[in-house]
Design a protein around this motif. Structure first.
Motif, PDB file in Angstrom:
ATOM      1  N   LYS A   1       0.722  -1.311  -0.190  1.00 66.75           N
ATOM      2  CA  LYS A   1      -0.200  -0.001   0.128  1.00 66.75           C
ATOM      3  C   LYS A   1       1.035   1.231   0.064  1.00 66.75           C
ATOM      4  O   LYS A   1       0.717   2.065  -0.924  1.00 66.75           O
ATOM      5  CB  LYS A   1      -0.852   0.034   1.304  1.00 66.75           C
ATOM      6  N   THR A   2       1.731   1.416   1.087  1.00 70.33           N
ATOM      7  CA  THR A   2       2.561   2.529   1.199  1.00 70.33           C
ATOM      8  C   THR A   2       3.368   2.818  -0.027  1.00 70.33           C
ATOM      9  O   THR A   2       3.323   3.939  -0.613  1.00 70.33           O
ATOM     10  CB  THR A   2       3.375   2.589   2.358  1.00 70.33           C
ATOM     11  N   THR A   3       3.944   1.569  -0.405  1.00 74.41           N
ATOM     12  CA  THR A   3       4.758   1.751  -1.668  1.00 74.41           C
ATOM     13  C   THR A   3       4.039   2.201  -2.916  1.00 74.41           C
ATOM     14  O   THR A   3       4.464   3.258  -3.632  1.00 74.41           O
ATOM     15  CB  THR A   3       5.676   0.564  -1.913  1.00 74.41           C
TER      16      THR A   3
ATOM     17  N   GLY B   1      -1.898   7.841   7.395  1.00 76.83           N
ATOM     18  CA  GLY B   1      -3.143   7.152   8.191  1.00 76.83           C
ATOM     19  C   GLY B   1      -2.963   5.726   9.157  1.00 76.83           C
ATOM     20  O   GLY B   1      -3.522   5.331   9.552  1.00 76.83           O
ATOM     21  N   ASP B   2      -1.637   5.387   8.467  1.00 73.56           N
ATOM     22  CA  ASP B   2      -1.260   4.260   9.427  1.00 73.56           C
ATOM     23  C   ASP B   2      -0.472   4.716  10.722  1.00 73.56           C
ATOM     24  O   ASP B   2       0.781   4.899  10.437  1.00 73.56           O
ATOM     25  CB  ASP B   2      -0.294   3.194   8.598  1.00 73.56           C
ATOM     26  N   THR B   3      -1.238   4.731  11.611  1.00 75.73           N
ATOM     27  CA  THR B   3      -0.479   5.201  12.954  1.00 75.73           C
ATOM     28  C   THR B   3      -0.101   3.937  13.855  1.00 75.73           C
ATOM     29  O   THR B   3       0.323   4.190  14.871  1.00 75.73           O
ATOM     30  CB  THR B   3      -1.547   5.970  13.598  1.00 75.73           C
ATOM     31  N   PHE B   4      -0.322   2.835  13.239  1.00 75.13           N
ATOM     32  CA  PHE B   4      -0.176   1.654  14.136  1.00 75.13           C
ATOM     33  C   PHE B   4       1.292   0.978  13.947  1.00 75.13           C
ATOM     34  O   PHE B   4       2.118   0.792  14.944  1.00 75.13           O
ATOM     35  CB  PHE B   4      -1.268   0.797  13.966  1.00 75.13           C
ATOM     36  N   ARG B   5       1.518   0.339  12.692  1.00 73.42           N
ATOM     37  CA  ARG B   5       2.641  -0.209  12.447  1.00 73.42           C
ATOM     38  C   ARG B   5       3.986   0.651  12.685  1.00 73.42           C
ATOM     39  O   ARG B   5       4.345   1.786  12.214  1.00 73.42           O
ATOM     40  CB  ARG B   5       3.118  -0.645  11.030  1.00 73.42           C
ATOM     41  N   ALA B   6       4.900  -0.030  13.334  1.00 71.17           N
ATOM     42  CA  ALA B   6       6.236   0.474  13.678  1.00 71.17           C
ATOM     43  C   ALA B   6       6.836   1.239  12.297  1.00 71.17           C
ATOM     44  O   ALA B   6       6.966   0.676  11.367  1.00 71.17           O
ATOM     45  CB  ALA B   6       7.268  -0.358  14.150  1.00 71.17           C
TER      46      ALA B   6
ATOM     47  N   GLU C   1       7.070   7.071   9.131  1.00 65.45           N
ATOM     48  CA  GLU C   1       8.356   7.409   8.733  1.00 65.45           C
ATOM     49  C   GLU C   1       8.525   6.901   7.134  1.00 65.45           C
ATOM     50  O   GLU C   1       9.158   7.787   6.358  1.00 65.45           O
ATOM     51  CB  GLU C   1       9.623   7.026   9.416  1.00 65.45           C
ATOM     52  N   GLN C   2       8.098   5.931   7.134  1.00 68.91           N
ATOM     53  CA  GLN C   2       8.188   5.561   5.786  1.00 68.91           C
ATOM     54  C   GLN C   2       7.425   6.211   4.598  1.00 68.91           C
ATOM     55  O   GLN C   2       8.059   6.520   3.508  1.00 68.91           O
ATOM     56  CB  GLN C   2       7.637   4.014   5.766  1.00 68.91           C
ATOM     57  N   LEU C   3       6.178   6.749   4.857  1.00 69.34           N
ATOM     58  CA  LEU C   3       5.655   7.461   4.043  1.00 69.34           C
ATOM     59  C   LEU C   3       6.051   8.817   4.053  1.00 69.34           C
ATOM     60  O   LEU C   3       6.192   9.377   2.751  1.00 69.34           O
ATOM     61  CB  LEU C   3       4.023   7.676   4.601  1.00 69.34           C
TER      62      LEU C   3
ATOM     63  N   LEU D   1      -4.627   8.701   0.594  1.00 72.79           N
ATOM     64  CA  LEU D   1      -4.724   8.250   2.460  1.00 72.79           C
ATOM     65  C   LEU D   1      -3.987   7.017   2.352  1.00 72.79           C
ATOM     66  O   LEU D   1      -4.618   6.119   1.848  1.00 72.79           O
ATOM     67  CB  LEU D   1      -6.080   8.358   3.010  1.00 72.79           C
ATOM     68  N   ASP D   2      -2.753   6.928   3.253  1.00 69.73           N
ATOM     69  CA  ASP D   2      -2.136   5.641   3.442  1.00 69.73           C
ATOM     70  C   ASP D   2      -3.109   4.781   4.522  1.00 69.73           C
ATOM     71  O   ASP D   2      -3.633   5.687   5.714  1.00 69.73           O
ATOM     72  CB  ASP D   2      -0.915   5.777   3.879  1.00 69.73           C
ATOM     73  N   THR D   3      -3.453   3.768   4.786  1.00 67.38           N
ATOM     74  CA  THR D   3      -3.902   3.266   6.190  1.00 67.38           C
ATOM     75  C   THR D   3      -3.409   1.862   6.581  1.00 67.38           C
ATOM     76  O   THR D   3      -2.542   1.392   5.821  1.00 67.38           O
ATOM     77  CB  THR D   3      -5.558   2.685   5.564  1.00 67.38           C
TER      78      THR D   3
HETATM   79 MG    MG Z   1       2.295   0.569   4.670  1.00 66.81          MG
END
Ligand code: MG
Ligand code: GTP
Ligand code: GTP
Ligand code: MG
Lengths: 291, 306
Positions: free
Chosen positions: A104-106, A127-132, A136-138, A179-181
């Motif tokens: 998704k993010t990529t 919008g991904d506030t969960f995964r470590a 930063e990746q986005l 929006l990323d999730t």
């Molecule tokens: Mg992602």
């Protein structure tokens, strides 16, 4: 592209070596379709169509059989849908969903790059506030392609992030909001409720939005993609698909029953990890890569 | 989708009640159903074909136990054979030898390597080992950050890799780092890569040479389709995989990849990932996996009781 050639090769060799269509040929075709992840029912559906014509003596030439199968596969992939048109609204809001690790993010990074090339100003939303380190990746993708990123703290409510982002989009004069999730298993009720809420917040804040809801599927995935597509479609109403990781040896054939059964169009394919590795989907080309 | 197989087999055997032994003929149709169930679960085409052939030999001539219908009997035979094929019982990590020992996690993009590195670190520290985490993924945006964050959550040391370092240099320095920090195990999180990416596969070979790892774990997604066979055999041929971790089993994937991978590599599946949190890692149970692949967890408990 390497894969493309190798795949088509398999059937090419098969039909070249044959003068007539026999059971052995049909069995080998079955193997090719199944090992491309089309699944048992789509494979049967396709082969029954052609074997019926073989029985009636309407179809005798193996090369012709290959062509017919190709167009049958392409037909299943051609889903009637409104065209991809980010100019249809301003800002044009795209929500990207899918299970964990599919890309998704990529895809968002690559899509934003593509949109910039077409003259649109994108805004990315973490919008991904969960995964470590998902935020930063986005953010790094935003830097890489030169697009602003709206973010909050790790652990923030994703619907609050979406709300803020839409506000920022109106004041900052951007054309497209993506929006990323967080990745989520389609079977987890609480996480599916969470994405529903994000969806509701977007709708409320901006009537008509989101204009596209893209479900990202990984070409490496087998029959489970059907279950993913069904549940995401039921929960948030998917409008289009992105099939990633087609640069490997996986054929992504599960997209055939997914498109057919759920009547969802494939918008893009991912063919690598670099910014330019996102392409529009071409059903004919895809079919040729399989049979 | 679920319990399809038992229903179908019951139908196949409807007319056979009361017969004492399974014959070649009545087994054939049943095995066609078994083969389809395996394919629907994403077991590789050839693996499914060979497996069903083997079953025919096992099943023909077997007594139909009094308390069982022939359908259940076939299911039991199939289930036992699947369980055997997947290794019979759970296999632990092999971490004997002089510390520090390295465990390398390898696999395709997004399969769950980084998360699994964190999960294994937690498990090992609960087993009274002292692990450290080593990010050698210098390519994916924020991959190092991701592992650092997990290490922070676990309160474990992490080698401070930089994206401008070469993975080989990180590996070499991390060994010294581990000794300095008093760590006995290095969990080395490598970048996701395609098995056909020759350059990056060669990088893994160099890392293996430097680290002489005690375990090289292939991290594979349980949702993987037919490609699992190619992926697993390529990684195994190139590196000699010592074990497999099957991730994302918390979804509804039937997980036929488990069987494919095991059948083509012979590598034991050691753990399964069942969630995103760091404690969501379980020991692999071949018997549970086989009923899952067949889509019939419940039926088997009935068979066992019978
Ligand atoms: Mg992602
Ligand atoms: N080879 C290849 N790798 C890809 C492609 N798309 C994404 N990836 C890689 O797949 C991995 C996962 O991608 P992400 O974009 O982080 O996936 P995600 O869906 O956002 O993951 P979560 O947010 O953790 O659910 C990364 O290593 C990406 O570089 C593709 O088209 N081809
Ligand atoms: N539901 C579920 N998600 C998992 C599991 N294991 C990993 N994930 C998720 O899958 C996604 C990808 O995991 P990563 O650990 O980043 O995968 P990776 O193999 O390191 O990815 P790359 O480094 O990009 O190749 C993340 O969203 C993880 O939270 C699991 O067992 N269950
Ligand atoms: Mg990683």
């Amino acid at each position: 592209q390497k894969t493309r050639e190798r795949l088509a090769d398999r059937v090419d060799r098969l039909v070249l070596g044959k003068k007539h269509i026999d059971d052995e040929l049909l069995e080998e075709l079955e193997e090719i379709l199944i090992t491309s992840d089309l699944g048992v029912s789509a494979t049967r559906f396709l082969l029954e169509q052609v074997s019926e014509r073989v029985r009636r003596n309407e179809l005798k030439d193996p090369a012709r059989l290959q062509e017919e199968l190709r167009s049958a596969v392409a037909r299943l992939l051609q889903v009637p849908a409104p065209p991809w048109d980010p100019a249809a609204a301003r800002p044009f809001v795209i929500l990207v969903v899918g299970v964990n690790g599919v890309g998704k993010t990529t895809t968002i990074g690559k899509l934003a790059h593509r949109l910039k090339g077409d003259g649109f100003q994108p805004l990315l939303v973490a919008g991904d506030t969960f995964r470590a380190a998902a935020i930063e990746q986005l953010v790094l993708w935003g830097e890489r392609i030169g697009a602003p990123v709206v973010r909050q703290k790790h652990g923030a409510d994703p619907s609050a992030v979406a709300f803020d982002a839409l506000e920022a989009a109106t004041s900052r004069d951007v054309d497209v909001v993506i929006l990323d999730t967080a990745g989520r298993m389609h079977t987890k009720v609480n996480l599916m409720e969470e994405i529903k809420k994000v969806h509701r917040v977007i709708q409320k804040k901006m009537p008509g939005a989101p204009h596209e809801i893209l479900l990202v599927l990984d070409a490496t995935t087998g029959q489970n993609a059907l279950s993913q597509a069904r549940l995401f479609k039921d929960t948030v109403g998917v409008t289009g698909l992105v099939l990633t990781k087609l640069d490997g040896t996986a054929k992504g054939g599960v997209i055939v029953p997914v498109c057919h059964e759920l009547q969802l169009p494939v918008r893009f394919i991912g063919v690598g990890e670099k910014v330019e590795d996102l392409r529009p989907f071409d059903p004919g080309e895809f079919a040729r890569a399989i049979v | 989708m679920f319990d399809n197989l038992s229903g179908k087999l019951q139908k196949v055997f409807k007319h056979l009640r009361g017969q004492g032994k399974l014959t070649e003929e009545n087994i054939q149709e049943a095995l066609r159903e078994v083969r389809l169930a395996l394919l629907e679960a994403d077991v590789h085409y050839k693996v499914a074909r060979d497996f069903v052939k083997g079953i025919a030999e096992r099943a023909v001539g077997r007594e139909v136990m009094q308390s069982l219908t022939p359908g259940q009997q076939v299911i039991k035979i199939v289930n036992d054979a699947l369980t055997d094929l997947m290794g019979g019982s759970a296999e632990p990590l092999r971490l004997a030898g002089k510390p520090p020992l390295a465990v390398m996690l390898v696999g395709l993009q997004g399969s769950g390597k980084t998360t699994t590195a964190g999960k294994l670190a937690l498990r090992l520290s609960r087993d009274k080992r002292r692990p450290c985490l080593v990010p050698v993924d210098v390519y994916r945006p924020a991959a190092i950050d991701q592992l650092k964050t997990l290490a922070g959550q676990l309160g474990l040391p992490v080698y401070p890799s930089k994206t401008d370092q070469r993975p080989e240099d990180i590996a070499r320095e991390a060994l010294a780092f581990a000794s300095r920090e008093g760590c006995d195990t290095l969990l080395v999180d490598t970048a996701g890569r395609l098995h056909v990416d020759d350059e990056l596969m060669a990088e893994l070979e160099r890392l293996k040479k430097i680290l002489s790892p005690a375990e090289i774990l292939l991290v594979a997604d349980a949702m993987t389709g037919q490609d699992a066979v190619q992926v697993a055999s390529s990684f195994n041929e190139r590196l000699g995989v010592s074990g497999v971790v099957l991730t994302k089993l918390d979804g509804d994937a039937r997980g036929g990849a488990a069987l494919s991978i095991r059948a083509v590599t012979g590598c034991p599946i050691k753990f399964v990932g069942v969630g995103e949190k760091l404690d969501a890692l379980e020991v692999f149970h071949p018997d549970r996996m086989s009923s899952r692949i067949l889509g019939m967890g419940d039926v088997l408990t009935i068979v066992e009781k019978a």
